[in-house]
Design a protein around this motif. Structure first.
Motif: not given
Length: 111
Positions: A75-79, A90-111
């Motif tokens: 899990a990756l939490v972006l503030t 970028a994680c484990g050779g994979q890359v993803a683009k994510v849009t973060l809204t203003a003043d936010s917390i976003t969680t990304l999870r890999w299984s």
């Protein structure tokens, strides 16, 4: 008044508690400005969206914490305390683009 109010910090802690399960281990992660080596974590590459004035040092960064949960998921939490922005993760050779809204917390999870 003995009234309990659930402020922003409460909801931030809820976000972390849902992402990082009991027994999770914090793993190293770094952004393009950091010198911490990456070990089973994620690299966060900041890309500001649109034309924006210079922000203070605090709001110009995306803060991040990564952990490996007991079930093996990561899990990756972006503030993002500043303006809306795009980031590349970028994680484990994979890359993803994510849009973060203003003043936010976003969680990304890999299984």
């Amino acid at each position: 008044t003995k009234e309990i109010k659930q402020a922003g910090l409460y909801w931030a802690l809820v976000q972390f508690a849902r992402a990082f399960r009991r027994g999770a281990v914090i793993v190293a992660s770094h952004d393009t400005n950091g010198d911490t080596p990456i070990v089973n974590g994620a690299a966060v590459l900041e890309t500001p969206m649109g034309a924006a004035a210079l922000n203070s040092a605090l709001t110009s960064r995306v803060f991040h914490t990564a952990a490996k949960n007991p079930d093996g998921s990561l899990a990756l939490v972006l503030t993002n305390p500043g303006d809306a922005r795009g980031v590349t993760v970028a994680c484990g050779g994979q890359v993803a683009k994510v849009t973060l809204t203003a003043d936010s917390i976003t969680t990304l999870r890999w299984s």
